[in-house]
Design a protein around this motif. Structure first.
Motif, PDB file in Angstrom:
ATOM      1  N   ASN B  82       0.837  -1.206   0.000  1.00 25.26           N
ATOM      2  CA  ASN B  82       0.000   0.000   0.000  1.00 25.26           C
ATOM      3  C   ASN B  82       0.872   1.257   0.000  1.00 25.26           C
ATOM      4  O   ASN B  82       0.439   2.324   0.438  1.00 25.26           O
ATOM      5  N   ASP B 115      -9.963   3.721  -3.564  1.00 20.72           N
ATOM      6  CA  ASP B 115     -10.035   3.894  -2.106  1.00 20.72           C
ATOM      7  C   ASP B 115     -10.275   5.356  -1.737  1.00 20.72           C
ATOM      8  O   ASP B 115     -10.717   5.656  -0.636  1.00 20.72           O
ATOM      9  N   TYR B 147     -10.946   1.658   3.478  1.00 19.73           N
ATOM     10  CA  TYR B 147     -10.133   0.444   3.536  1.00 19.73           C
ATOM     11  C   TYR B 147     -10.630  -0.556   2.504  1.00 19.73           C
ATOM     12  O   TYR B 147     -11.798  -0.950   2.521  1.00 19.73           O
ATOM     13  N   LEU B 148      -9.762  -0.942   1.583  1.00 26.56           N
ATOM     14  CA  LEU B 148     -10.114  -1.935   0.574  1.00 26.56           C
ATOM     15  C   LEU B 148      -9.635  -3.313   1.023  1.00 26.56           C
ATOM     16  O   LEU B 148      -8.562  -3.461   1.606  1.00 26.56           O
ATOM     17  N   ILE B 153      -8.028  -6.652  -4.380  1.00 28.68           N
ATOM     18  CA  ILE B 153      -6.657  -7.121  -4.663  1.00 28.68           C
ATOM     19  C   ILE B 153      -6.652  -8.374  -5.553  1.00 28.68           C
ATOM     20  O   ILE B 153      -5.782  -8.542  -6.412  1.00 28.68           O
ATOM     21  N   GLY B 166      -1.401  -0.337  -4.177  1.00 26.32           N
ATOM     22  CA  GLY B 166      -2.643   0.361  -3.902  1.00 26.32           C
ATOM     23  C   GLY B 166      -2.402   1.462  -2.902  1.00 26.32           C
ATOM     24  O   GLY B 166      -1.267   1.723  -2.478  1.00 26.32           O
ATOM     25  N   LEU B 169      -5.133  -0.063   1.077  1.00 28.32           N
ATOM     26  CA  LEU B 169      -5.416  -1.492   1.158  1.00 28.32           C
ATOM     27  C   LEU B 169      -5.303  -1.883   2.631  1.00 28.32           C
ATOM     28  O   LEU B 169      -4.326  -1.535   3.297  1.00 28.32           O
ATOM     29  N   SER B 173      -5.495  -7.655   4.672  1.00 28.93           N
ATOM     30  CA  SER B 173      -6.016  -8.075   3.366  1.00 28.93           C
ATOM     31  C   SER B 173      -4.891  -8.284   2.356  1.00 28.93           C
ATOM     32  O   SER B 173      -4.998  -9.124   1.461  1.00 28.93           O
ATOM     33  N   MET B 174      -3.801  -7.523   2.521  1.00 26.20           N
ATOM     34  CA  MET B 174      -2.680  -7.667   1.578  1.00 26.20           C
ATOM     35  C   MET B 174      -2.014  -9.035   1.720  1.00 26.20           C
ATOM     36  O   MET B 174      -1.384  -9.523   0.781  1.00 26.20           O
TER      37      MET B 174
END
Lengths: 111, 444
Positions: B82, B115, B147-148, B153, B166, B169, B173-174
């Protein structure tokens, strides 16, 4: 990595280790007994009521305690306890990273 | 199926680079994640971008990419990061330029956007955990990012990206996305989402699970902390994992280091919210599997929340900090007198809205509000902090503290002062359906 346990532990730090984290104006401190046999003592020493009582000028909100019995850990969530949080606090430690040592510095026998 | 090897290449924006290079070269990783955003980091990125539209991404992006792209490409390691912060597109374009400069022809760099929700959030948007709404604040908004999760992703990984960049992110999640991609996990499989989120949560702060933020000499000693290694997770298809690190690196991976990180920034351990799942860490099992190897299993989960968190950054003006030191007999009293002098003079000088604080380092600073105080300290430092929307307030404070050298108590020395811009953040929740992540793949 076991602690050098004194014969008669006096402080929470003698029987447990801890880490602090922040989200907004809420601090959480997890506290872990080195020795499972000390977990009951730790639970008696660190209660939400005591933490509120020890730091009235710092902890303005409620204190929640989550017990992780099988890992011998306690997670304290201290609401409104970061002087406004990282946005507003003028404390050098605006994240309250050192709050773990507020709890570890408490005496065991004054619970 | 063999274990998926995922490691951390940065756990925060200013994290070390050389242990990341070591891990990329020797770690045989399938994926390396560089987590470089905090809530306020994005807002500072937006400020940078306002000054220069080509900036707003992580200040160390170029150096990191130049050092990590060659070993990661050689090992077939996907990078997820990120570091795009407030400007993922510029970060991706810069990464492509770096790759071309290194001769890494054909490297695929995925850029995830969407985002930035500043066009979506309404003026009457209420805040998340405090009263009030956006239009009440009266400060300039510098940026709004949501927040993605893995749904943003996964398409990049499916497109065969070598590098995924990103902005906001979500940290775990990454890590979860490459795991879900490799093992074909269904995003509706809450047990797997919870297990992969645990791996991400343990690794997202880098060395905080391999001995960093842990040492307490005499109580919790950590070997060779100066050469601490970044973590690796060897993840099985069921989501259980062994947390470890490279041999011949400093630090330690023990049940104790893993436990401390398990609840780092967690409130209710059975309800840890991410964009992907409501993770349950309350029944996690932690077992030592030998030197620097700890197995974690038993994380669970419930369905993901319907709302996504948004961080809104505001221009908060300036923060000035300045200090003078006193040592020897009577140092504490002299430092306290210095504080009284500055306090009294600033009361007549600063705008009333300027926040101010007076610490006496060595006697009462971090724990001053908590009520803990050392007595008769003989080496103390007055530290004054002023925060104001007016830069002049900060400048006046620095001047006042420096004036103590001739006008204050005896034996004061070591003045330092600095002023930096300040941002304020607040959080809000918006409907997931309003957020539309986008993907573009650039090729070097």
């Amino acid at each position: 990595m076991s602690a050098l346990r004194p014969n008669t532990p006096r402080f929470v730090r003698d029987i447990a280790h801890a880490r602090a984290g922040d989200k907004g104006n809420i601090s959480n401190v997890s506290v872990w007994a080195y020795d499972p046999e000390d977990f009951d003592l730790l639970k008696r020493a660190l209660t939400p009521e005591r933490i509120k009582r020890e730091f009235p000028a710092l902890v303005h909100g409620r204190v929640d305690r989550y017990v992780i019995e099988h890992l011998h850990g306690l997670n304290f969530v201290l609401h409104d306890a970061l002087e406004g949080g990282v946005n507003r606090s003028l404390n050098l430690d605006s994240h309250g990273k050192s709050w773990s040592y507020l709890l570890l510095g408490l005496k065991l026998d004054e619970a | 199926m063999t274990a998926f090897r995922i490691g951390t290449g940065a756990g925060f924006s200013a994290d070390r680079l050389e242990p990341a290079v070591d891990l990329a070269e020797r770690g045989r990783l399938d994926a390396m994640v560089l987590e470089c955003l905090g809530e306020r980091t994005v807002a500072f990125g937006h400020r940078d971008r306002m000054i220069d539209p080509k900036r707003g991404y992580n200040a160390h992006l170029e150096r990191r990419m130049r050092a990590l792209l060659p070993p990661c490409r050689a090992a077939g390691t996907v990078i997820v990061t990120n570091m795009g912060a407030a400007n993922p597109r510029a970060a991706a374009e810069r990464t492509v330029e770096v790759a071309r400069g290194l001769g890494l022809k054909g490297l695929k760099v995925a850029c995830i956007e969407g985002d930035d929700v500043s066009a979506i959030v309404p003026k009457d948007q209420p805040f998340m955990d405090e009263p009030g709404k956006l239009s009440d604040v009266g400060l300039t908004v510098v940026g709004m990012n949501t927040y993605l999760g893995i749904d943003a992703i996964l398409p990049a990984l499916k497109a065969g990206a070598d590098v995924v960049i990103g902005g906001r992110l979500a940290d775990p999640s990454m890590f979860l996305a490459p795991l879900a991609h490799r093992f074909g996990w269904d995003p509706a499989d809450t047990a797997r989402m919870g297990a992969g989120t645990l791996v991400g949560h343990l690794l997202e702060c880098g060395m905080q699970v391999t001995g960093g933020y842990f040492a307490d000499p005499g109580m919790k000693d950590v070997p060779d902390l100066a050469a601490c290694g970044f973590p690796i997770a060897e993840v099985e298809a069921d989501g259980s994992a062994v947390i470890t690190k490279l041999p011949d690196t400093g630090g330690a991976v023990t049940p104790a280091t893993v436990k401390e990180q398990l609840l780092y920034e967690v409130h209710d351990p059975s309800r840890y919210l991410t964009p992907d799942v409501t993770a349950d860490f309350s029944k996690v099992q932690i077992a030592s599997m030998g030197h620097d190897r700890v197995r974690v299993s038993g994380a669970g989960g419930a369905p993901r929340p319907d709302k996504l968190k948004v961080t809104i950054g505001f221009d908060g003006g300036f923060q000035g900090e300045a200090g003078v030191s006193y040592a020897g007999p009577g140092a504490q009293a002299r430092g306290e007198l210095a504080a009284e002098i500055v306090r009294a003079r600033l009361a007549k000088m600063l705008s009333p809205q300027a926040d101010r604080r007076f610490d006496l380092i060595g006697t009462a600073s971090l724990f001053a509000t908590a009520g803990l105080r050392a007595s008769n300290a003989e080496d103390v430092r007055l530290h004054v902090t002023v925060r104001s929307t007016s830069r002049e307030d900060a400048e006046l404070m620095l001047w006042e503290v420096e004036s103590l050298l001739c006008c204050g108590p005896a034996g004061g020395g070591g003045f330092r002062g600095a002023i930096a811009p300040w941002v304020i953040t607040k959080s809000a929740l918006i409907d997931r359906s309003q957020v539309k992540p986008t993907l573009e793949v650039l090729v070097a």
